[in-house]
Design a protein around this motif. Structure first.
Motif, PDB file in Angstrom:
ATOM      1  N   VAL A  44      -8.942 -22.138 -67.970  1.00 30.03           N
ATOM      2  CA  VAL A  44      -8.387 -23.245 -67.187  1.00 30.03           C
ATOM      3  C   VAL A  44      -6.973 -23.565 -67.668  1.00 30.03           C
ATOM      4  CG1 VAL A  44      -8.623 -25.711 -66.666  1.00 30.03           C
ATOM      5  CG2 VAL A  44     -10.620 -24.211 -66.541  1.00 30.03           C
ATOM      6  N   SER A  45      -6.766 -23.563 -68.964  1.00 27.60           N
ATOM      7  CA  SER A  45      -5.445 -23.832 -69.520  1.00 27.60           C
ATOM      8  C   SER A  45      -4.425 -22.797 -69.053  1.00 27.60           C
ATOM      9  CB  SER A  45      -5.524 -23.851 -71.045  1.00 27.60           C
ATOM     10  OG  SER A  45      -4.274 -24.153 -71.595  1.00 27.60           O
ATOM     11  N   ALA A  46      -4.813 -21.527 -69.045  1.00 28.31           N
ATOM     12  CA  ALA A  46      -3.907 -20.469 -68.582  1.00 28.31           C
ATOM     13  C   ALA A  46      -3.588 -20.639 -67.096  1.00 28.31           C
ATOM     14  CB  ALA A  46      -4.531 -19.095 -68.846  1.00 28.31           C
ATOM     15  N   ALA A  47      -4.588 -21.019 -66.315  1.00 26.13           N
ATOM     16  CA  ALA A  47      -4.367 -21.234 -64.880  1.00 26.13           C
ATOM     17  C   ALA A  47      -3.411 -22.397 -64.655  1.00 26.13           C
ATOM     18  CB  ALA A  47      -5.698 -21.493 -64.178  1.00 26.13           C
ATOM     19  N   ILE A  48      -3.601 -23.466 -65.398  1.00 31.29           N
ATOM     20  CA  ILE A  48      -2.737 -24.637 -65.247  1.00 31.29           C
ATOM     21  C   ILE A  48      -1.318 -24.321 -65.718  1.00 31.29           C
ATOM     22  CG2 ILE A  48      -2.334 -26.966 -66.149  1.00 31.29           C
ATOM     23  CD1 ILE A  48      -5.347 -27.451 -65.768  1.00 31.29           C
ATOM     24  N   ALA A  49      -1.188 -23.472 -66.720  1.00 34.51           N
ATOM     25  CA  ALA A  49       0.143 -23.068 -67.184  1.00 34.51           C
ATOM     26  C   ALA A  49       0.921 -22.379 -66.064  1.00 34.51           C
ATOM     27  CB  ALA A  49       0.025 -22.161 -68.400  1.00 34.51           C
ATOM     28  N   LEU A  50       0.226 -21.672 -65.178  1.00 34.00           N
ATOM     29  CA  LEU A  50       0.886 -21.066 -64.023  1.00 34.00           C
ATOM     30  C   LEU A  50       1.290 -22.123 -62.996  1.00 34.00           C
ATOM     31  CD1 LEU A  50      -1.358 -17.939 -63.339  1.00 34.00           C
ATOM     32  CD2 LEU A  50       0.965 -17.959 -64.263  1.00 34.00           C
ATOM     33  N   ALA A  78     -15.133 -29.048 -58.582  1.00 30.65           N
ATOM     34  CA  ALA A  78     -16.541 -28.974 -58.171  1.00 30.65           C
ATOM     35  C   ALA A  78     -17.022 -27.530 -58.178  1.00 30.65           C
ATOM     36  CB  ALA A  78     -16.722 -29.593 -56.790  1.00 30.65           C
ATOM     37  N   HIS A  79     -16.165 -26.619 -57.758  1.00 32.37           N
ATOM     38  CA  HIS A  79     -16.524 -25.199 -57.716  1.00 32.37           C
ATOM     39  C   HIS A  79     -16.829 -24.672 -59.119  1.00 32.37           C
ATOM     40  CE1 HIS A  79     -16.614 -21.280 -55.761  1.00 32.37           C
ATOM     41  NE2 HIS A  79     -15.909 -20.800 -56.769  1.00 32.37           N
ATOM     42  N   LEU A  80     -16.018 -25.100 -60.091  1.00 34.04           N
ATOM     43  CA  LEU A  80     -16.206 -24.618 -61.462  1.00 34.04           C
ATOM     44  C   LEU A  80     -17.136 -25.509 -62.282  1.00 34.04           C
ATOM     45  CD1 LEU A  80     -12.635 -23.302 -62.305  1.00 34.04           C
ATOM     46  CD2 LEU A  80     -14.658 -22.009 -61.599  1.00 34.04           C
ATOM     47  N   ALA A  81     -17.721 -26.515 -61.647  1.00 34.47           N
ATOM     48  CA  ALA A  81     -18.725 -27.331 -62.343  1.00 34.47           C
ATOM     49  C   ALA A  81     -20.057 -26.574 -62.405  1.00 34.47           C
ATOM     50  CB  ALA A  81     -18.913 -28.669 -61.642  1.00 34.47           C
ATOM     51  N   LEU A  82     -20.163 -25.517 -61.624  1.00 36.79           N
ATOM     52  CA  LEU A  82     -21.348 -24.660 -61.659  1.00 36.79           C
ATOM     53  C   LEU A  82     -21.199 -23.684 -62.822  1.00 36.79           C
ATOM     54  CD1 LEU A  82     -21.444 -23.927 -57.834  1.00 36.79           C
ATOM     55  CD2 LEU A  82     -22.782 -25.622 -59.091  1.00 36.79           C
ATOM     56  N   PRO A  83     -22.274 -23.065 -63.273  1.00 41.46           N
ATOM     57  CA  PRO A  83     -22.145 -22.097 -64.372  1.00 41.46           C
ATOM     58  C   PRO A  83     -21.169 -20.967 -64.015  1.00 41.46           C
ATOM     59  CG  PRO A  83     -24.448 -22.628 -63.989  1.00 41.46           C
ATOM     60  CD  PRO A  83     -23.660 -23.243 -62.865  1.00 41.46           C
ATOM     61  N   TRP A  84     -20.253 -20.675 -64.933  1.00 37.08           N
ATOM     62  CA  TRP A  84     -19.290 -19.592 -64.739  1.00 37.08           C
ATOM     63  C   TRP A  84     -18.807 -19.099 -66.089  1.00 37.08           C
ATOM     64  CZ3 TRP A  84     -14.007 -20.086 -66.140  1.00 37.08           C
ATOM     65  CH2 TRP A  84     -13.599 -21.377 -66.494  1.00 37.08           C
ATOM     66  N   ILE A  85     -18.293 -17.890 -66.068  1.00 35.51           N
ATOM     67  CA  ILE A  85     -17.623 -17.338 -67.239  1.00 35.51           C
ATOM     68  C   ILE A  85     -16.290 -16.783 -66.747  1.00 35.51           C
ATOM     69  CG2 ILE A  85     -19.697 -16.823 -68.597  1.00 35.51           C
ATOM     70  CD1 ILE A  85     -19.442 -13.924 -67.699  1.00 35.51           C
ATOM     71  N   GLY A  87     -13.490 -14.623 -65.522  1.00 37.16           N
ATOM     72  CA  GLY A  87     -13.488 -13.270 -64.970  1.00 37.16           C
ATOM     73  C   GLY A  87     -14.621 -12.977 -64.017  1.00 37.16           C
ATOM     74  N   ASP A  88     -15.625 -13.858 -63.925  1.00 40.88           N
ATOM     75  CA  ASP A  88     -16.695 -13.581 -62.962  1.00 40.88           C
ATOM     76  C   ASP A  88     -16.211 -13.894 -61.549  1.00 40.88           C
ATOM     77  OD1 ASP A  88     -16.900 -16.368 -62.629  1.00 40.88           O
ATOM     78  OD2 ASP A  88     -18.919 -16.501 -63.461  1.00 40.88           O
ATOM     79  N   ALA A  89     -16.956 -13.439 -60.563  1.00 37.53           N
ATOM     80  CA  ALA A  89     -16.552 -13.608 -59.165  1.00 37.53           C
ATOM     81  C   ALA A  89     -16.379 -15.077 -58.804  1.00 37.53           C
ATOM     82  CB  ALA A  89     -17.574 -12.948 -58.245  1.00 37.53           C
ATOM     83  N   HIS A  90     -17.223 -15.926 -59.355  1.00 41.88           N
ATOM     84  CA  HIS A  90     -17.180 -17.354 -59.050  1.00 41.88           C
ATOM     85  C   HIS A  90     -15.849 -17.975 -59.514  1.00 41.88           C
ATOM     86  CE1 HIS A  90     -19.194 -21.091 -57.996  1.00 41.88           C
ATOM     87  NE2 HIS A  90     -18.714 -21.614 -59.114  1.00 41.88           N
ATOM     88  N   SER A  91     -15.475 -17.729 -60.753  1.00 44.21           N
ATOM     89  CA  SER A  91     -14.226 -18.299 -61.267  1.00 44.21           C
ATOM     90  C   SER A  91     -13.012 -17.616 -60.654  1.00 44.21           C
ATOM     91  CB  SER A  91     -14.173 -18.204 -62.788  1.00 44.21           C
ATOM     92  OG  SER A  91     -14.113 -16.857 -63.221  1.00 44.21           O
ATOM     93  N   GLU A  92     -13.116 -16.344 -60.371  1.00 43.28           N
ATOM     94  CA  GLU A  92     -11.979 -15.621 -59.808  1.00 43.28           C
ATOM     95  C   GLU A  92     -11.563 -16.154 -58.446  1.00 43.28           C
ATOM     96  OE1 GLU A  92      -9.634 -13.326 -60.860  1.00 43.28           O
ATOM     97  OE2 GLU A  92     -10.482 -14.067 -62.729  1.00 43.28           O
ATOM     98  N   GLN A  93     -12.484 -16.779 -57.708  1.00 48.75           N
ATOM     99  CA  GLN A  93     -12.102 -17.393 -56.428  1.00 48.75           C
ATOM    100  C   GLN A  93     -11.015 -18.441 -56.665  1.00 48.75           C
ATOM    101  OE1 GLN A  93     -16.259 -18.400 -55.332  1.00 48.75           O
ATOM    102  NE2 GLN A  93     -15.635 -17.675 -53.300  1.00 48.75           N
ATOM    103  N   VAL A  94     -11.181 -19.263 -57.673  1.00 53.01           N
ATOM    104  CA  VAL A  94     -10.203 -20.311 -57.984  1.00 53.01           C
ATOM    105  C   VAL A  94      -8.930 -19.693 -58.538  1.00 53.01           C
ATOM    106  CG1 VAL A  94      -9.702 -22.302 -59.473  1.00 53.01           C
ATOM    107  CG2 VAL A  94     -11.950 -22.080 -58.392  1.00 53.01           C
ATOM    108  N   PHE A  95      -9.063 -18.815 -59.508  1.00 54.70           N
ATOM    109  CA  PHE A  95      -7.891 -18.271 -60.176  1.00 54.70           C
ATOM    110  C   PHE A  95      -7.066 -17.362 -59.250  1.00 54.70           C
ATOM    111  CE2 PHE A  95     -10.817 -18.967 -63.950  1.00 54.70           C
ATOM    112  CZ  PHE A  95     -10.332 -20.245 -64.163  1.00 54.70           C
ATOM    113  N   ARG A  96      -7.698 -16.739 -58.289  1.00 54.89           N
ATOM    114  CA  ARG A  96      -6.981 -15.924 -57.305  1.00 54.89           C
ATOM    115  C   ARG A  96      -6.050 -16.816 -56.459  1.00 54.89           C
ATOM    116  NH1 ARG A  96     -10.663 -12.486 -56.208  1.00 54.89           N
ATOM    117  NH2 ARG A  96     -11.951 -13.912 -55.027  1.00 54.89           N
ATOM    118  N   ILE A  97      -6.528 -17.997 -56.076  1.00 54.36           N
ATOM    119  CA  ILE A  97      -5.699 -18.933 -55.304  1.00 54.36           C
ATOM    120  C   ILE A  97      -4.488 -19.351 -56.141  1.00 54.36           C
ATOM    121  CG2 ILE A  97      -5.601 -21.217 -54.235  1.00 54.36           C
ATOM    122  CD1 ILE A  97      -8.666 -20.907 -53.708  1.00 54.36           C
TER     123      ILE A  97
END
Length: 117
Positions: A44-50, A78-85, A87-97
């Motif tokens: 999350v910190s790396a994403a926010i740095a961008l 809310a999307h990342l309030a679910l279990p994630w690690i 690099g997984d597909a779930h988190s990559e949806q956010v980080f791709r945006i």
């Protein structure tokens, strides 16, 4: 960690980390997070740095809290309030945006081009 907490707040960080607010507060005060929580916070910190060069902190905070169609109408928080690690597909949806926004911003800030929004 302090900068991240100042931006999003402990409540939102606890949601992103997958810990209850009380457990997050205790863990933060001890200064040692479990490895899976540390990995989430670093991602999350790396994403926010961008995002920070793209606008003020208030705009970044609003982005994390605003629903996004690409996330099924959920906010990134809310999307990342679910279990994630990281690099997984779930988190990559956010980080791709976020990466797409960063790329678009860099294209608009090329030398000789007007500054973006």
């Amino acid at each position: 960690m302090d900068a991240l907490a100042a931006l999003l707040g402990d409540e939102d960080l606890s949601r992103l980390s997958g810990l209850t607010a009380a457990t997050f507060a205790l863990t933060r005060s001890s200064g040692t997070f479990p490895s899976h929580v540390q990995a989430r916070l670093e991602a999350v910190s790396a994403a926010i740095a961008l995002q920070l060069p793209l606008g003020p902190a208030a705009r970044v905070r609003k982005w994390w809290r605003r629903p996004h169609p690409e996330l099924g109408g959920r906010s990134p928080l809310a999307h990342l309030a679910l279990p994630w690690i990281p690099g997984d597909a779930h988190s990559e949806q956010v980080f791709r945006i976020i990466r797409r926004q960063d790329t678009l911003q860099q294209l608009t800030l090329r030398p000789g081009h007007p500054k973006g929004p």
